[in-house]
Design an enzyme around this catalytic site. Structure first.
Site, mmCIF file in Angstrom:
data_model
loop_
_atom_site.group_PDB
_atom_site.id
_atom_site.type_symbol
_atom_site.label_atom_id
_atom_site.label_comp_id
_atom_site.label_asym_id
_atom_site.label_seq_id
_atom_site.Cartn_x
_atom_site.Cartn_y
_atom_site.Cartn_z
ATOM 1 N N HIS A 267 0.843 -1.205 0.000
ATOM 2 C CA HIS A 267 0.000 0.000 0.000
ATOM 3 C C HIS A 267 0.882 1.261 0.000
ATOM 4 O O HIS A 267 0.731 2.138 -0.859
ATOM 5 C CB HIS A 267 -0.917 -0.026 1.229
ATOM 6 C CG HIS A 267 -1.860 1.126 1.318
ATOM 7 N ND1 HIS A 267 -3.159 1.066 0.865
ATOM 8 C CD2 HIS A 267 -1.703 2.391 1.778
ATOM 9 C CE1 HIS A 267 -3.753 2.227 1.059
ATOM 10 N NE2 HIS A 267 -2.887 3.066 1.616
ATOM 11 N N GLU A 268 1.812 1.324 0.940
ATOM 12 C CA GLU A 268 2.668 2.519 1.037
ATOM 13 C C GLU A 268 3.589 2.625 -0.175
ATOM 14 O O GLU A 268 3.929 3.725 -0.601
ATOM 15 C CB GLU A 268 3.459 2.510 2.353
ATOM 16 C CG GLU A 268 2.605 2.457 3.628
ATOM 17 C CD GLU A 268 1.513 3.520 3.712
ATOM 18 O OE1 GLU A 268 1.699 4.603 3.113
ATOM 19 O OE2 GLU A 268 0.461 3.260 4.344
ATOM 20 N N HIS A 271 1.742 4.523 -2.766
ATOM 21 C CA HIS A 271 1.815 5.972 -2.502
ATOM 22 C C HIS A 271 3.182 6.510 -2.943
ATOM 23 O O HIS A 271 3.288 7.563 -3.566
ATOM 24 C CB HIS A 271 1.627 6.255 -1.013
ATOM 25 C CG HIS A 271 0.203 6.193 -0.537
ATOM 26 N ND1 HIS A 271 -0.801 6.958 -1.091
ATOM 27 C CD2 HIS A 271 -0.392 5.484 0.461
ATOM 28 C CE1 HIS A 271 -1.949 6.712 -0.452
ATOM 29 N NE2 HIS A 271 -1.724 5.812 0.483
ATOM 30 N N GLU A 297 -4.698 7.728 -3.027
ATOM 31 C CA GLU A 297 -5.184 6.436 -2.538
ATOM 32 C C GLU A 297 -5.432 5.460 -3.697
ATOM 33 O O GLU A 297 -5.301 4.256 -3.530
ATOM 34 C CB GLU A 297 -6.459 6.650 -1.707
ATOM 35 C CG GLU A 297 -6.864 5.488 -0.830
ATOM 36 C CD GLU A 297 -5.899 5.182 0.314
ATOM 37 O OE1 GLU A 297 -4.934 5.942 0.522
ATOM 38 O OE2 GLU A 297 -6.109 4.159 0.983
HETATM 39 ZN ZN ZN Z 1 -3.233 5.156 1.811
#
Ligand code: ZN
Length: 507
Positions: A267-268, A271, A297
């Site tokens: 997830h990170e 980003h 996101e």
């Molecule tokens: Zn996030």
């Protein structure tokens, strides 16, 4: 002063504000990772000083004068030019920063700092009553803020606009209604399904150091540049951009659960890939900045879910995982892992929710915070309203306020209008992924071979390199050829669930 000179001065000032912001980001990163707890008070003083300096520069009347010289000049005649895009975004930032009276800004800073302390205590005691007066104060100030920004009547959109420029509740409402109407029966069908994935494979012994090694291997395979970034440990995973060559991510490890740290790293990483893909030539100006929380996101969710939970990904990654973890994955096969990482279970806590139920947690908050802001829902009625929505949408009942309406920090920090960006990110990510598949052909065949560069290049081209050139919804519309639409997200969820749960799902 010529428009050209005024523009150069605006660029210089923009870069200076961005430098101040990045100093704060670095201090913030250190606070969450390595700072000894004894440093807390001094760190708060450092951050408050920087925040004050940044705000002072953001509202300097000189910016208004410089903008007035540039606006309407030939320099910005072409609305698609770099200069026009930067000027438009500087104007937006300047107006938002200067519309709020200083007293309101100070009252809000005070009320939310206090509110977060009270929230921690109230959550610890599972007692909403303790938090209620603080929330009432914060809400009253946010209503004032929304009225100032909208120039009269308080409006939810004015707050939403802070995180998702140009987005409105009117656009979101039908989109979220469609999602809710499809997701609620989908979850019922899954709960009744006879075949449930075996998740025990994720709950074995996964030594922390090996989890870190494996996480870094996959982040690097996705395209995270460790020469321009790093991975550390913190209580809550996050990604922070320090500068054009320095983007940092964090995670936390559970030695008895593989998926916890692994999916937060993916997830990170998503980003971070966005930040690493911004154009360094524009650093410190709007064209070198991420456009919105929703689009941010969409990037994290795309790598975490569309890629990282696919069967093709595990076809590639399982042999590597077996090499790193041998004991834990001795008997693992792709099907078992694929099913385990896609299991769905309605729960009470948003941050622990799976990909399917997560959106219902957000929709509940979106509906409740609009009712709170408009005054339709008195603060004292929040716990009851919360419980009844959880029963209606997710068929679960909180035992107390701590696992109910006190679970998130957002409202205590004054973050109203923030929650919907999470689900908007899911919606955008599915739309972008569908379009990438149409443009690039068989993505599964690429993933199974560990080839992620074509997808990253596509995202760089369609999303990352544009910074704030377009509004978020325009950026996505240009990339996928359609406005925001929950269809692709629902289609991809139902495809995957049909496979994992062997049940037929409508759509
Ligand atoms: Zn996030």
């Amino acid at each position: 002063m010529s428009p050209h000179e005024a523009y150069e001065e605006l660029v210089r000032r923009s870069r200076e504000r961005s430098l101040l912001g990045s100093c704060a980001a670095l201090l913030g990163w250190d606070e969450q990772t390595y700072m000894p707890c004894g440093g807390a008070e001094h760190r708060a003083a450092q951050l408050a000083l920087l925040a004050g300096l940044t705000h002072e520069r953001a509202i300097d009347p000189r910016i208004g004068e410089l903008l007035a010289i540039v606006e309407g000049s030939p320099l910005v005649a072409d609305p698609e030019s770099d200069a026009a895009a930067n000027v438009r975004e500087w104007r937006r930032d300047y107006d938002r920063a200067t519309k709020l009276p200083k007293t309101l800004v100070e009252e809000l800073a005070h009320a939310t700092s206090l509110g977060q302390q009270v929230w921690v205590e109230a959550r610890g005691a599972a007692d909403f009553g303790r938090f209620q007066p603080a929330l009432e104060t914060i809400l009253r100030l946010k209503q004032q803020e929304a009225a100032c920004l909208a120039g009269g009547t308080p409006s939810y959109d004015a707050l939403l606009d802070e995180y998702e420029p140009g987005m409105t509740a009117e656009t979101l409402r039908p989109l979220f209604d469609t999602l809710r109407q499809a997701l609620v029966p989908m979850i019922v069908a899954i709960s009744d399904a006879p075949n449930k994935p075996d998740v025990s494979i994720l709950r074995r012994d996964y030594p922390v150091e090996r989890q870190r090694v494996f996480g870094e291997m996959i982040a690097a395979a996705f395209g995270f540049d460790f020469g321009r970034g790093r991975l550390d440990t913190s209580a809550h995973p996050f990604c922070t951009d320090i500068g054009p060559g320095d983007c940092r991510i964090t995670t936390r490890y559970n030695p008895r659960d593989f998926s916890d740290a692994f999916y937060s790293i993916l997830h990170e990483t998503g980003h971070a890939l966005y930040e690493q893909g911004l154009d360094p030539a524009h650093h410190g100006t709007p064209l070198g900045q991420a456009v919105s929380l929703g689009v941010h996101e969409s990037q994290s969710r795309l790598w975490e879910n569309a890629v990282g939970r696919s069967r093709a990904f595990w076809t590639y990654a399982l042999p590597l995982a077996r090499w790193v973890f041998h004991n834990a994955l001795r008997d693992a096969d792709v099907d078992t892992l694929y099913a385990a990482v896609n299991h769905v279970e309605p729960s009470l806590i948003r941050v622990e929710a799976d990909e399917v139920t997560y959106n219902l947690h957000i929709i509940i908050r979106f509906e409740l915070e609009q009712a709170l802001l408009s005054g339709d829902l008195p603060v004292g009625d929040l716990p009851g309203a919360w419980t009844s929505k959880y029963e209606q949408y997710l068929n679960v009942t909180p035992k107390n306020d701590a696992e109910g309406c006190l679970q998130d920090i957002h409202w205590s920090a004054g973050l109203f209008g923030y929650f919907p960006t999470y689900t908007l990110g899911n919606v955008y990510s599915a739309q972008l992924f569908d379009r990438a598949r149409a443009d690039l052909g068989d993505l599964d065949a690429l993933f199974a071979r560990g080839e992620f560069a074509p997808l990253l290049d596509w995202l760089r081209d369609k999303v990352h390199r544009h910074g704030r050139r377009y509004t978020p919804a325009d950026l996505v519309t240009r990339a996928v050829g359609a406005p925001p639409d929950p269809g692709p997200l629902l289609a991809s969820l139902s495809r995957r669930l049909t496979e994992v749960y062997s049940v037929a799902l409508a759509r």
